[in-house]
Design a protein around this motif. Structure first.
Motif, PDB file in Angstrom:
ATOM      1  N   ILE A   5      90.215  97.110  52.816  1.00 19.12           N
ATOM      2  CA  ILE A   5      91.198  97.851  52.028  1.00 19.12           C
ATOM      3  C   ILE A   5      91.232  97.385  50.576  1.00 19.12           C
ATOM      4  CG2 ILE A   5      93.089  96.268  52.551  1.00 19.12           C
ATOM      5  CD1 ILE A   5      94.934  98.696  52.705  1.00 19.12           C
ATOM      6  N   TYR A   6      90.694  96.187  50.328  1.00 21.86           N
ATOM      7  CA  TYR A   6      90.748  95.625  48.984  1.00 21.86           C
ATOM      8  C   TYR A   6      89.611  96.089  48.080  1.00 21.86           C
ATOM      9  CZ  TYR A   6      93.992  92.564  51.430  1.00 21.86           C
ATOM     10  OH  TYR A   6      95.017  92.083  52.191  1.00 21.86           O
ATOM     11  N   GLN A  34      93.226 101.698  40.012  1.00 21.34           N
ATOM     12  CA  GLN A  34      94.653 101.643  40.348  1.00 21.34           C
ATOM     13  C   GLN A  34      94.853 101.502  41.854  1.00 21.34           C
ATOM     14  OE1 GLN A  34      93.448 103.818  38.004  1.00 21.34           O
ATOM     15  NE2 GLN A  34      94.351 102.610  36.314  1.00 21.34           N
ATOM     16  N   LEU A  35      93.997 102.180  42.608  1.00 22.11           N
ATOM     17  CA  LEU A  35      94.085 102.085  44.064  1.00 22.11           C
ATOM     18  C   LEU A  35      93.835 100.654  44.538  1.00 22.11           C
ATOM     19  CD1 LEU A  35      94.261 103.433  46.902  1.00 22.11           C
ATOM     20  CD2 LEU A  35      91.794 103.843  46.719  1.00 22.11           C
ATOM     21  N   GLN A  36      92.788 100.015  43.998  1.00 24.01           N
ATOM     22  CA  GLN A  36      92.460  98.652  44.401  1.00 24.01           C
ATOM     23  C   GLN A  36      93.504  97.648  43.903  1.00 24.01           C
ATOM     24  OE1 GLN A  36      88.451  98.066  43.014  1.00 24.01           O
ATOM     25  NE2 GLN A  36      87.541  99.198  44.736  1.00 24.01           N
ATOM     26  N   GLU A  37      94.118  97.936  42.777  1.00 27.16           N
ATOM     27  CA  GLU A  37      95.181  97.058  42.276  1.00 27.16           C
ATOM     28  C   GLU A  37      96.371  97.044  43.221  1.00 27.16           C
ATOM     29  OE1 GLU A  37      98.006  96.546  38.285  1.00 27.16           O
ATOM     30  OE2 GLU A  37      96.318  97.964  38.277  1.00 27.16           O
ATOM     31  N   VAL A  38      96.718  98.228  43.699  1.00 27.28           N
ATOM     32  CA  VAL A  38      97.824  98.318  44.668  1.00 27.28           C
ATOM     33  C   VAL A  38      97.447  97.623  45.970  1.00 27.28           C
ATOM     34  CG1 VAL A  38      99.207  99.900  46.062  1.00 27.28           C
ATOM     35  CG2 VAL A  38      98.728 100.435  43.664  1.00 27.28           C
ATOM     36  N   LYS A  43      98.959  91.755  49.612  1.00 24.73           N
ATOM     37  CA  LYS A  43      99.004  90.384  50.141  1.00 24.73           C
ATOM     38  C   LYS A  43     100.163  89.585  49.554  1.00 24.73           C
ATOM     39  CE  LYS A  43      95.588  88.701  46.798  1.00 24.73           C
ATOM     40  NZ  LYS A  43      94.254  88.089  46.628  1.00 24.73           N
ATOM     41  N   GLU A  44     100.705  90.017  48.423  1.00 23.12           N
ATOM     42  CA  GLU A  44     101.844  89.314  47.846  1.00 23.12           C
ATOM     43  C   GLU A  44     103.086  89.462  48.706  1.00 23.12           C
ATOM     44  OE1 GLU A  44     101.535  87.354  45.362  1.00 23.12           O
ATOM     45  OE2 GLU A  44      99.458  87.913  44.936  1.00 23.12           O
ATOM     46  N   LEU A  48     104.591  83.788  54.006  1.00 20.77           N
ATOM     47  CA  LEU A  48     104.534  82.628  54.893  1.00 20.77           C
ATOM     48  C   LEU A  48     103.133  82.361  55.407  1.00 20.77           C
ATOM     49  CD1 LEU A  48     107.838  83.010  56.948  1.00 20.77           C
ATOM     50  CD2 LEU A  48     107.387  81.552  54.970  1.00 20.77           C
ATOM     51  N   VAL A  49     102.362  83.409  55.650  1.00 21.54           N
ATOM     52  CA  VAL A  49     101.018  83.203  56.183  1.00 21.54           C
ATOM     53  C   VAL A  49     100.057  82.712  55.103  1.00 21.54           C
ATOM     54  CG1 VAL A  49     101.315  84.894  58.005  1.00 21.54           C
ATOM     55  CG2 VAL A  49     100.425  85.624  55.786  1.00 21.54           C
ATOM     56  N   ARG A  50     100.504  82.726  53.843  1.00 21.08           N
ATOM     57  CA  ARG A  50      99.642  82.293  52.738  1.00 21.08           C
ATOM     58  C   ARG A  50     100.207  81.072  52.009  1.00 21.08           C
ATOM     59  NH1 ARG A  50      98.642  84.855  48.456  1.00 21.08           N
ATOM     60  NH2 ARG A  50     100.629  85.961  48.304  1.00 21.08           N
ATOM     61  N   ILE A  51     100.983  80.281  52.708  1.00 21.15           N
ATOM     62  CA  ILE A  51     101.613  79.122  52.070  1.00 21.15           C
ATOM     63  C   ILE A  51     100.571  78.187  51.459  1.00 21.15           C
ATOM     64  CG2 ILE A  51     102.872  76.984  52.557  1.00 21.15           C
ATOM     65  CD1 ILE A  51     104.715  78.523  54.314  1.00 21.15           C
ATOM     66  N   ASP A  52      99.458  78.020  52.143  1.00 23.60           N
ATOM     67  CA  ASP A  52      98.420  77.112  51.646  1.00 23.60           C
ATOM     68  C   ASP A  52      97.707  77.654  50.408  1.00 23.60           C
ATOM     69  OD1 ASP A  52      98.937  75.258  53.629  1.00 23.60           O
ATOM     70  OD2 ASP A  52      97.507  76.150  55.025  1.00 23.60           O
ATOM     71  N   GLU A  53      97.967  78.905  50.062  1.00 24.58           N
ATOM     72  CA  GLU A  53      97.344  79.494  48.875  1.00 24.58           C
ATOM     73  C   GLU A  53      98.324  79.600  47.701  1.00 24.58           C
ATOM     74  OE1 GLU A  53      95.830  83.287  49.963  1.00 24.58           O
ATOM     75  OE2 GLU A  53      94.846  82.573  51.788  1.00 24.58           O
TER      76      GLU A  53
END
Length: 213
Positions: A5-6, A34-38, A43-44, A48-53
């Protein structure tokens, strides 16, 4: 080729019946960034699942949001992340040995909480043992004590904290096998040969007469 999707483009979503149209391709080229920016912003929403990042300033905000009881600015980023990860679970089990272990392992490593009846201590006492990781200084012990006091139940008292270290090394054994024979040499006795000896004796007799006139 499979796309996520990215990195999917608008043209990838267009039916094949019109994807060859020049105007459609031009529109796709204009809309795709614009589509890829959205898509990348999605992921923002998963925090919680990205705490290490996440960066440290975001971790500080999460610590405030989740009411982390023990949180100090001089903690390392790894320790802060660990405390945020365990915050919800620690609040849910507050006042239990499990909550004590959560905060201890967030600051250090592998720890075991022993109740007084596990090691023959006084009633309502407990201790934290088998803490791994690198050696710690006096300030870390102080922070650790504060963290434990925040989550333990009021009637329990900390009896002590001990660390466990495993030192690897090699031990070499040398073995000498000695074989010898002992020979005792005694004085040699010679048997003397038979010796024959003759003895000769000589004797003389003198006879005389004396006449006196």
């Amino acid at each position: 080729m499979t796309k996520s999707i990215y990195d999917v483009s608008w043209l990838d979503l267009i039916p094949s019946s019109i994807s060859g149209d020049v105007q459609v391709q031009a529109i796709s080229a204009a809309v795709t960034p614009q589509l890829q920016e959205v898509s990348n912003a999605i992921k923002e929403c998963t925090i919680l699942v990205r705490i290490d990042e996440l960066s440290e300033n975001v971790i500080d905000l999460l610590a405030w949001q989740y009411h982390v009881d023990f949180y100090e600015p001089d903690l390392t980023l790894t320790q802060k992340r660990a405390l945020v990860k365990t915050s919800i679970d620690a609040h849910r089990h507050k006042g239990t040995p499990y909550a004590v272990k959560l905060v201890v392992t967030a600051i250090l490593e592998d720890a075991e909480v022993q109740e007084w009846f596990d090691y023959g201590g006084d009633p309502y006492y407990f201790r934290v043992v088998k803490i791994g990781g690198q050696m710690i200084d006096a300030d870390t012990y102080t922070r650790l004590k504060k963290a434990i006091d925040k989550v333990k139940n009021t009637r329990s008292w900390l009896d002590g904290v001990s660390l466990t270290r495993t030192i690897e090394g090699s031990i070499y054994f040398g073995i000498l096998n000695s074989v010898h024979r002992k020979v005792d040499i005694h004085p040699i006795f010679f048997n003397m040969s038979d010796i024959t000896n003759a003895q000769y004796l000589g004797a003389a007799m003198h006879i005389h007469r004396k006449t006196t006139m």
